[in-house]
Design an enzyme around this catalytic site. Structure first.
Site, short mmCIF file in Angstrom:
data_model
loop_
_atom_site.label_atom_id
_atom_site.label_comp_id
_atom_site.label_asym_id
_atom_site.label_seq_id
_atom_site.Cartn_x
_atom_site.Cartn_y
_atom_site.Cartn_z
N LYS A 114 0.85 -1.20 0.00
CA LYS A 114 0.00 0.00 0.00
C LYS A 114 0.89 1.25 0.00
O LYS A 114 2.10 1.16 0.22
CB LYS A 114 -0.92 -0.02 1.23
CG LYS A 114 -0.20 0.08 2.57
CD LYS A 114 -1.13 -0.19 3.73
CE LYS A 114 -0.38 -0.12 5.06
NZ LYS A 114 -1.18 -0.64 6.17
N TYR A 119 18.84 29.35 8.38
CA TYR A 119 17.70 30.16 8.85
C TYR A 119 17.65 30.17 10.37
O TYR A 119 17.83 29.13 11.02
CB TYR A 119 16.40 29.59 8.32
CG TYR A 119 16.17 29.86 6.86
CD1 TYR A 119 16.11 31.18 6.38
CD2 TYR A 119 15.99 28.82 5.97
CE1 TYR A 119 15.88 31.42 5.04
CE2 TYR A 119 15.76 29.06 4.63
CZ TYR A 119 15.73 30.37 4.17
OH TYR A 119 15.50 30.62 2.84
#
Ligand code: PLP
Length: 338
Positions: A22, A233
């Site tokens: 899946k 950052y």
């Protein structure tokens, strides 16, 4: 993944070993995964949805059995027979919808309260199920990832009780983790998914399965930096000594979780190179001080044999399942290993 499939075959010598593919085989690519596993001997496959099952059928051709875990819907129920797919019936409504068409699996809820029929619904469905030949009676463990959890034994007992109503049907209870609890959980068929792709699916003490998903990315730039310089950052990491750093072309847009900033690592030159500061959208900065291999273009491993799935998942504060599915597109590009 083929070697991992064989690992389960050794673990459960008296059971059939299905392959759960899946979510595009947990991001590794359902078609190539299903083909490789079928070649290794897998004869039973599980997808979550009808659409996935159609794609797996196309990849495998006729022969292997393909179960659809989510079961039929009004939209697709009529198309199951064309593609020779076998639904798992999870509810009274799905049993009605299926209307004894042909072989189906039956999901009994033994305590997870997610899919499947509870005791009352089961009693209520016995008449409706009379005409359906059951290709499988299954249930799913809620706490298999903790081998010692008391709920496992509770669910095992409930499963045995409920399954006694279907003396002819093949039985299946265990996924990856459940298969590792012990042989009393194996029944006729086990349903490993994540184990095929390199994780034991356990909270602790994962067995050494072989990494099937590989993530590598190249160094774009190498810098020598002075104490007091900060990185990325938010400038969340500041050098306290001279360092060499490498900027690598991988980021959260590729599925490299931002939560690994300051915690994760890449592997280069046989050692772990810590991530400095935050993960950017397409970039990561690593500490490569003293690493002669750290040159532009060199490939750094972020997931694979040297950066194990369960280790990365623990550092990210999530499950191996989420690491794989979040990385999905990137793994398909950079390397899924049969
Ligand atoms: C996803 C799933 C599996 C496979 O689980 P893993 O933990 O990945 O081995 C098996 N059975 C059911 C019902 C599932 O939903």
């Amino acid at each position: 993944m083929v070697e991992n499939w064989r690992f389960f075959k050794k673990r459960a010598p008296n059971a059939a070993i299905a392959a759960v593919v899946k979510a595009d085989a947990y991001g590794l690519g359902a078609a190539p995964a299903a083909r490789a596993l079928a070649q290794a001997g897998a004869r039973v496959f599980f997808t979550a949805t009808f659409g996935e099952a159609i794609r797996v059928r196309k990849a495998l051709g006729e022969g292997p059995q393909i179960f659809v875990l989510n079961g039929p819907s009004a939209k697709d129920v009529a198309q199951y027979s064309d593609a020779k797919l076998t639904p798992i019936l999870n509810s009274v409504a799905q049993i009605k919808l299926w209307d004894a068409r042909a072989g189906a699996g039956l999901h009994i809820d033994t305590g997870m309260n997610r899919l499947g029929l509870g005791p009352e619904e089961l009693a209520q469905s016995m008449v409706a199920l009379k005409g359906t030949s059951l290709a499988l009676v299954m249930s799913h463990l809620a706490c298999g990832s903790d081998l010692k959890h008391e709920m496992n034994a509770t669910q095992l007992k409930r499963f045995i009780d409920a399954a006694s109503l279907f003396p002819k049907a093949p039985l299946s209870l265990a996924a990856t983790a459940g298969a590792l609890i012990g042989p009393e959980y194996h029944f006729d068929l086990i349903r490993p998914g994540v184990g095929l792709y390199g994780s034991g699916g356990l909270d602790a003490d994962n067995p050494q399965l072989i990494a099937a998903a590989l993530i590598e990315a190249p160094i774009l730039q190498v810098r020598d930096v002075e104490p007091g310089e900060s990185f990325g950052y938010g400038a969340t990491f500041t050098a306290t000594q001279k360092m060499r750093t490498a900027t690598v072309a991988l980021g959260y847009a590729d599925g490299y979780l931002r939560s690994l900033g300051g915690r994760g690592y890449g592997v280069l030159g046989g050692a772990k190179r810590p991530i400095l500061g935050r993960v950017s959208m397409d970039l990561i900065i690593l500490d490569v001080t003293g690493c002669a291999e750290a040159l532009p273009g060199a490939m750094v491993e972020f997931l694979g044999p040297n950066a194990p799935l369960d280790d990365i998942a623990a550092l990210a504060g999530t499950a191996s399942y989420e690491i794989l599915t979040t990385f999905a597109g990137t793994v398909r590009k950079t390397g899924a290993r049969a």
